[in-house]
Design an enzyme around this catalytic site. Structure first.
Site, PDB file in Angstrom:
ATOM      1  CB  THR A 138       0.486  -3.671   6.310  1.00 37.45           C
ATOM      2  OG1 THR A 138      -0.796  -3.726   5.676  1.00 37.45           O
ATOM      3  CG2 THR A 138       1.049  -2.275   6.231  1.00 37.45           C
ATOM      4  CG  ASP A 139      -2.474  -7.583   3.684  1.00 31.05           C
ATOM      5  OD1 ASP A 139      -2.775  -6.695   4.509  1.00 31.05           O
ATOM      6  OD2 ASP A 139      -3.103  -7.775   2.628  1.00 31.05           O
ATOM      7  CB  THR A 196      -0.938  -0.030   1.222  1.00 31.53           C
ATOM      8  OG1 THR A 196      -1.798  -1.156   1.073  1.00 31.53           O
ATOM      9  CG2 THR A 196      -1.774   1.220   1.342  1.00 31.53           C
ATOM     10  CE1 TYR A 234      -3.947  -0.165  -1.199  1.00 32.75           C
ATOM     11  CE2 TYR A 234      -5.852   0.644  -0.006  1.00 32.75           C
ATOM     12  CZ  TYR A 234      -4.699  -0.095  -0.045  1.00 32.75           C
ATOM     13  OH  TYR A 234      -4.300  -0.787   1.063  1.00 32.75           O
ATOM     14  CD  GLU A 294       0.125 -28.495  28.673  1.00 34.34           C
ATOM     15  OE1 GLU A 294       0.184 -29.284  29.636  1.00 34.34           O
ATOM     16  OE2 GLU A 294       0.130 -27.250  28.820  1.00 34.34           O
ATOM     17  CE  LYS A 323      -2.960  -5.127   8.226  1.00 37.02           C
ATOM     18  NZ  LYS A 323      -2.984  -5.068   6.771  1.00 37.02           N
TER      19      LYS A 323
HETATM   20  N1  ASP Z   1      -2.724  -5.872   0.615  1.00 37.12           N
HETATM   21  C1  ASP Z   1      -1.729  -4.864   0.867  1.00 37.12           C
HETATM   22  C2  ASP Z   1      -0.368  -5.548   0.969  1.00 37.12           C
HETATM   23  O1  ASP Z   1      -0.093  -6.209   1.950  1.00 37.12           O
HETATM   24  C3  ASP Z   1      -2.080  -4.147   2.091  1.00 37.12           C
HETATM   25  C4  ASP Z   1      -1.070  -3.206   2.650  1.00 37.12           C
HETATM   26  O2  ASP Z   1       0.028  -2.984   2.160  1.00 37.12           O
HETATM   27  O3  ASP Z   1      -1.426  -2.606   3.668  1.00 37.12           O
HETATM   28  O4  ASP Z   1       0.410  -5.411   0.049  1.00 37.12           O
END
Ligand code: ASP
Length: 365
Positions: free
Chosen positions: A130-131, A50, A64, A322, A203
């Site tokens: 971020t994923d 992103t 987007y 365990e 995340k």
């Molecule tokens: N789907 C995107 C990615 O991980 C989301 C992001 O960057 O926040 O590339």
């Protein structure tokens, strides 16, 4: 004379465009622009996400296209970077991070280790979706052989959005990567003014800018008022202390994750074994618990030499060892979530198939 200057400017712009279009390192260009000897040299390795995303409307923060802007565009959007470091970019990939795979992961890691040999770089920033950012960060945390700062950064809003968070996140990441304080802290994740350890941070929210949290172990620090504050150190082994070496690897062992839920069954285990899994992470319920039906599949897989690692999908806490683990040669994931347990399992399997030895890795990394 005017003609010569015009020709020079024109040829420079061709070089820049060519570098970007061919995905070649653009370091040549950055290095010819005046280097400030008083500043550290920070290399930005871009992979997409992103932070490199764009939408047709400023209010579009979800629909987007991610991974469309090149690293040069991201650097040029933040001229202030030049005040904190000599920055230079390189495009490793330009993808949405759900498409990050072992091939690109190895390419990125090898490139960082290669650049470390030249001694020309003082710190690294990796831009990433971020994923799956935490997975790449934890992988780098285990395979980069240096105490120099490595900071992974992303954003939750595309570059085109109102209040885009990418530019400030990138600025902060470069500042951290150029700092003395960030040395020997393992790979760091920085978004939203926080500094977290790749081992601990995760995340937690699908869309908000404060999505990266470190609820159980806490953040390592923060960046506020243009100043870096560190409060904690990661206590688990990383980077220079890590035994994992990817130098000669072109692929990694297959490790799959199987989710636990009511009324689940053994067939995902059977399918994973049939597909060639060398390890299976159980994203179990509660304290990594597994239903009797699923347990049959896990036991059968373990008997065939597949390493079974119990983690939890709860989101926080330690999966405790365990009796059933001793009885069936299972491994427990400590406090690693399933996706990070998978990263460590892949690397552990490059060293050994012994569940006891793999458990030892999970106890210390
Ligand atoms: N789907 C995107 C990615 O991980 C989301 C992001 O960057 O926040 O590339």
């Amino acid at each position: 004379m005017i003609f010569l200057i015009a020709l020079y400017v024109f040829s420079e712009s061709i070089t820049a465009t060519h570098s970007l279009a061919s995905n070649r390192p653009i370091e040549e260009k950055a290095e010819t622009t005046s280097k400030n000897q008083k500043l550290k040299n920070v290399k930005i390795l871009a992979t997409g996400g992103t932070i490199a995303g764009s939408a047709s409307s400023k209010t579009d923060t979800t629909g987007y296209q991610a991974g469309v802007l090149g690293i040069e565009t991201l650097i040029n959007a933040v001229p202030e970077l030049k005040q904190v470091a000599n920055v230079c970019g390189e495009q490793i990939a330009n993808i949405r991070s759900q498409n990050m795979d072992n091939k690109i992961l190895l390419k990125l890691s090898k490139r960082i280790n290669e650049l470390l040999k030249t001694k020309a770089v003082d710190g690294f920033v990796v831009t990433h979706g971020t994923d799956t950012l935490e997975e790449t960060a934890y992988f780098l945390n285990l395979v980069i052989k240096s105490s120099k700062p490595v900071v992974i950064v992303g954003s939750m809003r595309p570059a085109s959005a109102l209040s885009a968070d990418g530019p400030l996140n990138l600025y902060n990441a470069v500042k951290i990567a150029a700092s003395e304080e960030a040395k020997n802290k393992g790979v760091l994740i920085s978004l939203n003014g926080r500094i977290g350890s790749a081992r601990y941070i995760t995340k937690t929210n699908t869309t908000t800018t404060d999505t990266f949290q470190s609820e159980e172990q806490g953040y390592l620090g923060a960046i506020a008022g243009n100043k870096i504050y560190f409060y904690n150190e990661p206590t688990r082994k990383h980077t220079t202390e890590s035994v994992f070496d990817i130098t000669k690897l072109d692929e990694l062992p297959q490790v799959d994750i199987i989710y636990g839920y009511q009324n689940d069954n053994r067939y995902f285990y059977d399918a994973a074994v049939k597909a060639g899994a060398k390890g299976i992470i159980i994203a179990g319920v509660g304290n990594g618990s597994i239903s009797d039906h699923a347990l049959e599949g896990a036991k059968a897989a373990a008997k065939k030499g597949v390493i079974i690692i119990r983690s939890s999908h709860v989101g926080n806490g330690i999966v405790t060892r365990e009796k059933t683990d001793d009885e069936n040669n299972f491994v427990t994931a400590d406090s690693l979530n399933p996706q990070k347990a998978r990263i460590l399992a892949m690397l552990a399997l490059t060293k050994t198939n012994d569940p006891k030895e793999i458990q030892r890795f999970f106890n210390v990394y």
